[in-house]
Design a protein around this motif. Structure first.
Motif, PDB file in Angstrom:
ATOM      1  N   CYS A 143       0.704  -1.268   0.091  1.00 49.12           N
ATOM      2  CA  CYS A 143      -0.036   0.075  -0.001  1.00 49.12           C
ATOM      3  C   CYS A 143       0.688   1.087   0.022  1.00 49.12           C
ATOM      4  N   THR A 144       1.979   1.307   0.622  1.00 50.43           N
ATOM      5  CA  THR A 144       2.986   2.333   0.798  1.00 50.43           C
ATOM      6  C   THR A 144       4.072   2.470  -0.128  1.00 50.43           C
ATOM      7  N   ALA A 145       3.905   1.486  -1.091  1.00 52.09           N
ATOM      8  CA  ALA A 145       5.240   1.548  -2.206  1.00 52.09           C
ATOM      9  C   ALA A 145       5.272   2.749  -2.891  1.00 52.09           C
ATOM     10  N   PRO A 146       4.067   3.302  -3.448  1.00 48.26           N
ATOM     11  CA  PRO A 146       4.293   4.532  -4.284  1.00 48.26           C
ATOM     12  C   PRO A 146       4.636   5.612  -3.198  1.00 48.26           C
ATOM     13  N   PHE A 147       4.618   5.668  -1.836  1.00 46.09           N
ATOM     14  CA  PHE A 147       5.176   6.786  -1.107  1.00 46.09           C
ATOM     15  C   PHE A 147       6.689   6.514  -0.803  1.00 46.09           C
ATOM     16  N   TRP A 148       6.995   5.290  -0.596  1.00 49.53           N
ATOM     17  CA  TRP A 148       8.446   5.281  -0.198  1.00 49.53           C
ATOM     18  C   TRP A 148       9.306   4.954  -1.457  1.00 49.53           C
ATOM     19  N   LEU A 149       8.640   4.638  -2.708  1.00 51.11           N
ATOM     20  CA  LEU A 149       9.328   4.646  -3.858  1.00 51.11           C
ATOM     21  C   LEU A 149       9.323   6.065  -4.746  1.00 51.11           C
ATOM     22  N   ASP A 150       8.757   7.147  -3.787  1.00 49.97           N
ATOM     23  CA  ASP A 150       8.497   8.451  -4.548  1.00 49.97           C
ATOM     24  C   ASP A 150       7.900   8.313  -5.869  1.00 49.97           C
ATOM     25  N   ALA A 151       6.903   7.562  -6.159  1.00 54.06           N
ATOM     26  CA  ALA A 151       6.242   7.297  -7.265  1.00 54.06           C
ATOM     27  C   ALA A 151       4.871   7.778  -7.131  1.00 54.06           C
ATOM     28  N   LEU A 152       4.666   8.969  -6.718  1.00 54.21           N
ATOM     29  CA  LEU A 152       3.110   9.502  -6.615  1.00 54.21           C
ATOM     30  C   LEU A 152       2.935  10.556  -7.567  1.00 54.21           C
ATOM     31  N   ASP A 153       3.572  10.630  -8.755  1.00 52.83           N
ATOM     32  CA  ASP A 153       3.310  11.566  -9.847  1.00 52.83           C
ATOM     33  C   ASP A 153       2.178  10.870 -10.598  1.00 52.83           C
ATOM     34  N   GLY A 154       0.989  11.719 -10.830  1.00 47.87           N
ATOM     35  CA  GLY A 154       0.093  10.984 -11.660  1.00 47.87           C
ATOM     36  C   GLY A 154      -0.925  10.339 -10.639  1.00 47.87           C
ATOM     37  N   VAL A 155      -0.663   9.964  -9.589  1.00 47.54           N
ATOM     38  CA  VAL A 155      -1.615   9.381  -8.629  1.00 47.54           C
ATOM     39  C   VAL A 155      -2.524  10.319  -7.880  1.00 47.54           C
ATOM     40  N   PRO A 156      -3.816  10.310  -8.264  1.00 49.08           N
ATOM     41  CA  PRO A 156      -4.765  11.151  -7.728  1.00 49.08           C
ATOM     42  C   PRO A 156      -4.784  11.189  -6.096  1.00 49.08           C
ATOM     43  N   LEU A 157      -4.836  12.668  -5.630  1.00 53.72           N
ATOM     44  CA  LEU A 157      -4.807  12.721  -4.062  1.00 53.72           C
ATOM     45  C   LEU A 157      -5.631  11.833  -3.489  1.00 53.72           C
ATOM     46  N   VAL A 158      -7.159  11.800  -3.834  1.00 55.54           N
ATOM     47  CA  VAL A 158      -7.877  10.834  -3.181  1.00 55.54           C
ATOM     48  C   VAL A 158      -7.427   9.586  -3.134  1.00 55.54           C
ATOM     49  N   PHE A 159      -6.935   8.989  -4.189  1.00 52.98           N
ATOM     50  CA  PHE A 159      -6.391   7.635  -4.000  1.00 52.98           C
ATOM     51  C   PHE A 159      -5.394   7.539  -3.176  1.00 52.98           C
ATOM     52  N   GLN A 160      -4.465   8.459  -2.959  1.00 56.91           N
ATOM     53  CA  GLN A 160      -3.350   8.525  -2.124  1.00 56.91           C
ATOM     54  C   GLN A 160      -3.992   8.657  -0.505  1.00 56.91           C
ATOM     55  N   TYR A 161      -5.122   9.250  -0.390  1.00 55.92           N
ATOM     56  CA  TYR A 161      -5.516   9.150   0.874  1.00 55.92           C
ATOM     57  C   TYR A 161      -5.950   7.640   0.983  1.00 55.92           C
ATOM     58  N   ALA A 162      -6.822   7.275   0.367  1.00 55.25           N
ATOM     59  CA  ALA A 162      -7.636   5.896   0.441  1.00 55.25           C
ATOM     60  C   ALA A 162      -6.154   4.770   0.894  1.00 55.25           C
ATOM     61  N   LEU A 163      -5.019   4.864  -0.074  1.00 55.24           N
ATOM     62  CA  LEU A 163      -3.861   3.877   0.228  1.00 55.24           C
ATOM     63  C   LEU A 163      -3.373   4.476   1.714  1.00 55.24           C
ATOM     64  N   GLY A 164      -3.107   5.630   1.997  1.00 56.58           N
ATOM     65  CA  GLY A 164      -2.917   6.149   3.311  1.00 56.58           C
ATOM     66  C   GLY A 164      -3.620   5.530   4.507  1.00 56.58           C
ATOM     67  N   PHE A 165      -4.833   5.598   4.289  1.00 58.35           N
ATOM     68  CA  PHE A 165      -5.801   5.101   5.515  1.00 58.35           C
ATOM     69  C   PHE A 165      -5.555   3.566   5.535  1.00 58.35           C
ATOM     70  N   LEU A 166      -5.859   2.653   4.326  1.00 62.95           N
ATOM     71  CA  LEU A 166      -5.648   1.512   4.330  1.00 62.95           C
ATOM     72  C   LEU A 166      -4.152   1.101   4.959  1.00 62.95           C
ATOM     73  N   ALA A 167      -3.348   1.708   4.711  1.00 62.76           N
ATOM     74  CA  ALA A 167      -1.957   1.245   5.181  1.00 62.76           C
ATOM     75  C   ALA A 167      -1.968   1.537   6.725  1.00 62.76           C
ATOM     76  N   LEU A 168      -2.601   2.426   7.441  1.00 60.40           N
ATOM     77  CA  LEU A 168      -2.801   2.584   8.803  1.00 60.40           C
ATOM     78  C   LEU A 168      -3.574   1.398   9.249  1.00 60.40           C
ATOM     79  N   LEU A 169      -4.518   1.043   8.661  1.00 61.96           N
ATOM     80  CA  LEU A 169      -5.275  -0.287   9.129  1.00 61.96           C
ATOM     81  C   LEU A 169      -4.366  -1.556   9.187  1.00 61.96           C
ATOM     82  N   GLN A 170      -3.344  -1.529   8.173  1.00 64.60           N
ATOM     83  CA  GLN A 170      -2.554  -2.829   8.245  1.00 64.60           C
ATOM     84  C   GLN A 170      -1.523  -2.537   9.223  1.00 64.60           C
ATOM     85  N   VAL A 171      -0.823  -1.428   9.497  1.00 70.90           N
ATOM     86  CA  VAL A 171       0.135  -1.045  10.400  1.00 70.90           C
ATOM     87  C   VAL A 171      -0.333  -1.411  11.882  1.00 70.90           C
TER      88      VAL A 171
END
Length: 270
Positions: A143-171
């Motif tokens: 879930c966090t791969a786009p963040f720690w790979l610095d590959a967020l270009d083109g990723v919609p913000l709302v999708f980033q939020y969804a991934l961030g919250f999903l990652a929070l659940l997993q952690v």
């Protein structure tokens, strides 16, 4: 007790495939902003993805137990990824989803019944218990791969939020599961190495371990410490606290979107 494994035992359940399909469709809706309500799309995407992770968590326990010697696992349906086949579907699926909806926390469940007598070796018993939360760790990394790979270009913000919250659940699920509390996987990891006397004394507490953890999280000071730890892990993985917070904000669409997250979402990505 079966002595061989059948190929049909490993057949993926249509129920699980249906949940994956919902996750894929709603994930696409979040990415493309196709849905009339971004919050509803985030809610369906994160909830279905959370259920998928719960199924994979239990599957990891089951598959590890099967390879460790418990061949009865297959006949119980645990290897099919079907959430309806679990011993306690309420504990494994319904309650964890309810905890996410009510508290925004990935509280673990428990479902796979392992014939521990069929398994020899303390390391195998520990690995069976560790396999589930390690799946949550892997899911968090994905879930966090786009963040720690610095590959967020083109990723919609709302999708980033969804991934961030999903990652929070997993952690949060991984941290809670690894706590050495009776009834949780963390205790299962260390239990084979404890003396028989200690195990007998602790055994009656196992059914109440999850409830105890849930009750402790209602104490503000402990809740703050726990979420500080979760945020610290997410920070290491490149996820800002604001991202997961806005993910929760969108997830709870029935409460209305906060002005701050709404304004932040209008900013250009990147």
């Amino acid at each position: 007790m079966p002595t061989t494994s059948r190929r049909s035992d490993w057949r993926v359940s249509p129920v699980f495939l249906g949940i994956v399909a919902v996750m894929a469709v709603t994930g696409w809706a979040v990415w493309t902003d196709y849905a009339a309500s971004a919050g509803l799309a985030v809610f369906l995407f994160v909830t279905s993805a959370w259920i998928v992770s719960l199924c994979l968590h239990e599957y990891a326990h089951a598959a590890t137990a099967h390879h460790s010697g418990d061949l009865s696992i297959g006949t119980k349906g645990y290897l099919s990824l079907n959430p309806l086949a679990y011993t306690h579907a309420l504990l494994s699926i319904v309650l964890p989803v309810l905890f996410v909806i009510l508290g925004g926390i990935g509280l673990p469940g428990g479902a796979v019944f392992v014939e521990r007598g069929s398994i020899r070796g303390r390391w195998k018993h520990s690995l069976i218990s560790a396999a589930g939360p390690l799946t949550n760790v892997l899911f968090a990394l994905v879930c966090t791969a786009p963040f720690w790979l610095d590959a967020l270009d083109g990723v919609p913000l709302v999708f980033q939020y969804a991934l961030g919250f999903l990652a929070l659940l997993q952690v949060s699920a991984a941290i809670l599961n690894f706590l050495p509390v009776p009834g949780l996987d963390g205790y299962g990891v260390i239990e084979p190495w404890l003396s028989y006397r200690i195990r007998r004394q602790v055994e009656p507490l196992a059914p109440f371990g999850l409830l105890l953890v849930f009750a402790l999280l209602f104490i503000p000071a402990l809740n703050a410490v726990f979420f500080d730890a979760v945020d610290a892990v997410l920070s290491v993985l490149g996820v800002d606290e604001l991202v997961s917070a806005c993910g929760l904000d969108f997830y709870r669409f029935w409460e209305g979107e906060s002005e701050y997250c709404a304004a932040y979402t209008l900013r250009p990505a990147g």
